[in-house]
Design a protein around this motif. Sequence first.
Motif, PDB file in Angstrom:
ATOM      1  N   PRO A  14       0.831  -1.205   0.000  1.00 33.76           N
ATOM      2  CA  PRO A  14       0.000   0.000   0.000  1.00 33.76           C
ATOM      3  C   PRO A  14       0.863   1.251   0.000  1.00 33.76           C
ATOM      4  CG  PRO A  14       0.044  -0.978   2.192  1.00 33.76           C
ATOM      5  CD  PRO A  14       0.762  -1.935   1.293  1.00 33.76           C
ATOM      6  N   VAL A  15       0.435   2.258  -0.746  1.00 38.21           N
ATOM      7  CA  VAL A  15       1.142   3.539  -0.779  1.00 38.21           C
ATOM      8  C   VAL A  15       0.462   4.470   0.217  1.00 38.21           C
ATOM      9  CG1 VAL A  15       1.769   5.533  -2.188  1.00 38.21           C
ATOM     10  CG2 VAL A  15       1.810   3.220  -3.179  1.00 38.21           C
ATOM     11  N   THR A  16       1.166   4.821   1.276  1.00 38.41           N
ATOM     12  CA  THR A  16       0.587   5.653   2.341  1.00 38.41           C
ATOM     13  C   THR A  16       1.181   7.043   2.401  1.00 38.41           C
ATOM     14  OG1 THR A  16       2.167   4.708   3.916  1.00 38.41           O
ATOM     15  CG2 THR A  16       0.010   3.628   3.737  1.00 38.41           C
ATOM     16  N   ASP A  17       2.376   7.239   1.840  1.00 37.30           N
ATOM     17  CA  ASP A  17       2.984   8.568   1.855  1.00 37.30           C
ATOM     18  C   ASP A  17       2.155   9.512   0.986  1.00 37.30           C
ATOM     19  OD1 ASP A  17       5.449  10.394   2.304  1.00 37.30           O
ATOM     20  OD2 ASP A  17       5.138  10.416   0.132  1.00 37.30           O
ATOM     21  N   PRO A  18       1.700  10.649   1.528  1.00 36.94           N
ATOM     22  CA  PRO A  18       0.827  11.551   0.761  1.00 36.94           C
ATOM     23  C   PRO A  18       1.448  12.030  -0.549  1.00 36.94           C
ATOM     24  CG  PRO A  18       0.804  12.139   3.086  1.00 36.94           C
ATOM     25  CD  PRO A  18       1.876  11.117   2.915  1.00 36.94           C
ATOM     26  N   GLY A  19       2.729  12.366  -0.516  1.00 36.89           N
ATOM     27  CA  GLY A  19       3.378  12.835  -1.728  1.00 36.89           C
ATOM     28  C   GLY A  19       3.448  11.767  -2.799  1.00 36.89           C
ATOM     29  N   GLU A  20       3.793  10.553  -2.404  1.00 42.27           N
ATOM     30  CA  GLU A  20       3.868   9.457  -3.371  1.00 42.27           C
ATOM     31  C   GLU A  20       2.484   9.124  -3.916  1.00 42.27           C
ATOM     32  OE1 GLU A  20       5.639   4.899  -3.862  1.00 42.27           O
ATOM     33  OE2 GLU A  20       5.485   5.812  -1.877  1.00 42.27           O
ATOM     34  N   ARG A  21       1.466   9.172  -3.050  1.00 40.24           N
ATOM     35  CA  ARG A  21       0.102   8.900  -3.521  1.00 40.24           C
ATOM     36  C   ARG A  21      -0.327   9.917  -4.572  1.00 40.24           C
ATOM     37  NH1 ARG A  21      -4.316   8.895   0.483  1.00 40.24           N
ATOM     38  NH2 ARG A  21      -5.447   7.651  -1.041  1.00 40.24           N
ATOM     39  N   THR A  22      -0.016  11.187  -4.329  1.00 40.65           N
ATOM     40  CA  THR A  22      -0.372  12.236  -5.281  1.00 40.65           C
ATOM     41  C   THR A  22       0.326  12.010  -6.614  1.00 40.65           C
ATOM     42  OG1 THR A  22      -0.772  13.872  -3.547  1.00 40.65           O
ATOM     43  CG2 THR A  22      -0.300  14.708  -5.754  1.00 40.65           C
ATOM     44  N   ARG A  23       1.630  11.696  -6.560  1.00 37.02           N
ATOM     45  CA  ARG A  23       2.373  11.459  -7.796  1.00 37.02           C
ATOM     46  C   ARG A  23       1.833  10.241  -8.529  1.00 37.02           C
ATOM     47  NH1 ARG A  23       6.531  12.809  -4.209  1.00 37.02           N
ATOM     48  NH2 ARG A  23       7.087  10.622  -3.898  1.00 37.02           N
ATOM     49  N   ALA A  24       1.460   9.211  -7.766  1.00 37.49           N
ATOM     50  CA  ALA A  24       0.932   7.993  -8.391  1.00 37.49           C
ATOM     51  C   ALA A  24      -0.403   8.251  -9.072  1.00 37.49           C
ATOM     52  CB  ALA A  24       0.790   6.900  -7.334  1.00 37.49           C
ATOM     53  N   LEU A  25      -1.290   8.975  -8.391  1.00 36.89           N
ATOM     54  CA  LEU A  25      -2.602   9.253  -8.974  1.00 36.89           C
ATOM     55  C   LEU A  25      -2.475  10.155 -10.200  1.00 36.89           C
ATOM     56  CD1 LEU A  25      -4.624   9.707  -5.676  1.00 36.89           C
ATOM     57  CD2 LEU A  25      -4.783   7.794  -7.283  1.00 36.89           C
ATOM     58  N   ASP A  26      -1.572  11.133 -10.145  1.00 36.38           N
ATOM     59  CA  ASP A  26      -1.333  11.963 -11.321  1.00 36.38           C
ATOM     60  C   ASP A  26      -0.812  11.107 -12.478  1.00 36.38           C
ATOM     61  OD1 ASP A  26      -2.149  14.229 -10.022  1.00 36.38           O
ATOM     62  OD2 ASP A  26      -0.133  15.041  -9.694  1.00 36.38           O
ATOM     63  N   ALA A  27       0.075  10.171 -12.172  1.00 38.16           N
ATOM     64  CA  ALA A  27       0.647   9.322 -13.214  1.00 38.16           C
ATOM     65  C   ALA A  27      -0.416   8.440 -13.856  1.00 38.16           C
ATOM     66  CB  ALA A  27       1.767   8.463 -12.630  1.00 38.16           C
ATOM     67  N   ILE A  28      -1.359   7.942 -13.051  1.00 39.58           N
ATOM     68  CA  ILE A  28      -2.422   7.094 -13.589  1.00 39.58           C
ATOM     69  C   ILE A  28      -3.311   7.896 -14.533  1.00 39.58           C
ATOM     70  CG2 ILE A  28      -4.505   5.811 -12.968  1.00 39.58           C
ATOM     71  CD1 ILE A  28      -2.997   4.912 -10.431  1.00 39.58           C
ATOM     72  N   VAL A  29      -3.639   9.131 -14.155  1.00 41.28           N
ATOM     73  CA  VAL A  29      -4.444   9.986 -15.031  1.00 41.28           C
ATOM     74  C   VAL A  29      -3.680  10.295 -16.319  1.00 41.28           C
ATOM     75  CG1 VAL A  29      -5.508  12.264 -15.270  1.00 41.28           C
ATOM     76  CG2 VAL A  29      -5.773  10.977 -13.137  1.00 41.28           C
ATOM     77  N   ASP A  30      -2.396  10.633 -16.192  1.00 41.20           N
ATOM     78  CA  ASP A  30      -1.603  10.993 -17.365  1.00 41.20           C
ATOM     79  C   ASP A  30      -1.271   9.780 -18.223  1.00 41.20           C
ATOM     80  OD1 ASP A  30      -1.563  13.723 -16.987  1.00 41.20           O
ATOM     81  OD2 ASP A  30       0.228  13.669 -15.721  1.00 41.20           O
ATOM     82  N   HIS A  31      -1.287   8.595 -17.634  1.00 37.75           N
ATOM     83  CA  HIS A  31      -1.032   7.389 -18.423  1.00 37.75           C
ATOM     84  C   HIS A  31      -2.165   7.166 -19.425  1.00 37.75           C
ATOM     85  CE1 HIS A  31       0.423   3.434 -19.480  1.00 37.75           C
ATOM     86  NE2 HIS A  31      -0.745   2.900 -19.161  1.00 37.75           N
ATOM     87  N   VAL A  32      -3.382   7.466 -19.009  1.00 42.39           N
ATOM     88  CA  VAL A  32      -4.523   7.340 -19.911  1.00 42.39           C
ATOM     89  C   VAL A  32      -4.467   8.427 -20.976  1.00 42.39           C
ATOM     90  CG1 VAL A  32      -7.039   7.420 -20.058  1.00 42.39           C
ATOM     91  CG2 VAL A  32      -5.939   6.240 -18.151  1.00 42.39           C
ATOM     92  N   LEU A  33      -4.124   9.649 -20.574  1.00 40.86           N
ATOM     93  CA  LEU A  33      -4.053  10.760 -21.514  1.00 40.86           C
ATOM     94  C   LEU A  33      -3.017  11.762 -21.000  1.00 40.86           C
ATOM     95  CD1 LEU A  33      -5.452  11.454 -24.166  1.00 40.86           C
ATOM     96  CD2 LEU A  33      -6.998  12.916 -22.895  1.00 40.86           C
TER      97      LEU A  33
END
Length: 223
Positions: free
Chosen positions: A123-142
């Motif tokens: 699980p990713v619990t670090d707030p900064g890493e979570r934000t970067r991961a979620l941004d990456a998932i959105v940008d991976h789609v587009l």
Amino acid sequence: MSTTTPAAYRPTDRTVPTRSRERATYDREAVHSVLDAGYVCHLGFVRDGRPVVLPTLYARVGEQLYVHGSTGSRPLRTTGRHEDTGLPVCLTVTHVDGLVLARSAFHHSINYRSAVVHGDAYPVTDPGERTRALDAIVDHVLPGRSADSRRANAKELAKTAVIRLAIEEVSVKARTGGPNDEPEDLELPYWTGVVPVAPAYGAPVPADDLAPGIETPGYLPAG
């Protein structure tokens, strides 16, 4: 000591196929290209002694894969119970590039590229890493979309969980080319060949409630 990243991943018992081994590769660029070209992965794990495979969105950031979902989903809840040891998972991404039509039913096939990643998800619990991961998932789609949308608020983040899987035990397997008919079948009167398969993007369709004056972003496909 050299810090150069190896050009290929190390094969293991789980990543060497039992059939058509010549189609497998462990080349790092080939692995990344298959992962980066997909939108949906299938995440497999064991829950209560039974196998579970779920389709979900993902993104690659360097040598890490990030998968997100609801905090109430089974893999995310299960991963949370394995924060120290990790949850054993298998993640796959597959692309179909062509339908291979042979003269015989037995030799029909598809041209494809697939990546299979084994490992332990955390699980990713670090707030900064979570934000970067979620941004990456959105940008991976587009690519570019995360900067052109509102980020999740605290309430939304509380409903969202992210897991991380290191790309270490992985292989890519691919088939290319035409049919492999038997010599005795070559004179049979059946059409044979390959039907190419490729993704197609339509023209963007604006939402019914899109505010007047907002133009179509340049990062969207033209269709």
